[in-house]
Scaffold this motif. Structure first.
Motif, short mmCIF file in Angstrom:
data_model
loop_
_atom_site.label_atom_id
_atom_site.label_comp_id
_atom_site.label_asym_id
_atom_site.label_seq_id
_atom_site.Cartn_x
_atom_site.Cartn_y
_atom_site.Cartn_z
N THR A 121 -85.72 -24.79 70.44
CA THR A 121 -83.93 -25.57 70.59
C THR A 121 -82.84 -25.22 69.88
N CYS A 122 -84.15 -24.33 68.42
CA CYS A 122 -83.01 -23.99 67.82
C CYS A 122 -82.86 -22.06 68.40
N LEU A 123 -84.14 -21.67 69.16
CA LEU A 123 -83.22 -20.52 68.98
C LEU A 123 -82.26 -20.59 70.24
N ALA A 124 -82.13 -21.27 71.34
CA ALA A 124 -81.68 -21.65 72.40
C ALA A 124 -80.66 -21.75 71.00
N HIS A 125 -80.16 -22.71 70.02
CA HIS A 125 -78.58 -22.86 69.06
C HIS A 125 -78.35 -21.45 68.73
N ILE A 126 -79.07 -20.79 68.38
CA ILE A 126 -78.75 -19.18 67.76
C ILE A 126 -78.24 -18.54 69.44
N TRP A 127 -78.58 -18.78 70.20
CA TRP A 127 -78.39 -17.62 71.02
C TRP A 127 -76.72 -18.76 71.22
#
Length: 163
Positions: free
Chosen positions: A44-50
């Motif tokens: 989820t945090c990786l998606a937020h980074i994007w």
């Protein structure tokens, strides 16, 4: 293109369908994260980074977006770095600040796992008229806003009852 005739449904039936979708999504997200060598929070945090686009987030930005503490984000970023999905990078405007940047290969690695599902969803959307897809998009956006508000209320209640 006109929409196809659809069976009638009550809001109760729609909510039941949504609940089934959410339950499957939770299981699916866990399986996808595991296949990528991550946990759901890290994915989820990786998606937020994007989501931050061309302006990579600071750890504080990411913590706020993910509703996590900065301490928890430190663990998330450590795991994303170890797995090769993200890295810390000095902010060119302020060398004291660190930005969290997705690895260039991360999107392709994640897409391999998600693409079959997205292809199925694209086929599903193709069965709807542009007006119907607009209604769906509006509903998803508004439902996400309702979920955010509910989460704020739940978390506010939790913090009041914990004291």
């Amino acid at each position: 293109m006109e929409g196809k005739p659809r069976p009638e449904a009550s809001s109760t039936q729609a909510l039941a369908g949504m609940d089934r979708l959410i339950a499957l999504s939770i299981v699916g997200q866990n399986d996808i994260a595991q296949r990528l060598g991550l946990n759901v929070t890290d994915l989820t945090c990786l998606a937020h980074i994007w989501d931050f686009g061309d302006e990579p987030p600071t750890a504080g930005d990411l913590a706020e977006k993910a509703n996590l503490t900065t301490g928890a984000i430190t663990g998330v970023v450590n795991r994303l770095e170890r797995a090769g999905y993200a890295r810390r990078q000095a902010d060119p405007a302020d060398r004291r600040r660190v930005r969290i940047v997705a690895d260039a290969s991360a999107a392709a690695r994640v897409a391999v796992v998600y693409q079959p599902f997205y292809d199925r969803l694209s086929e599903l959307f193709a069965d709807y008229s542009p007006d119907e897809v607009a209604v769906l998009a509006d509903w998803f956006t508004r439902a996400a806003d309702a979920m955010r508000l509910s989460l704020e209320e739940i978390r506010g209640e939790d913090s009041r009852t914990a004291s």
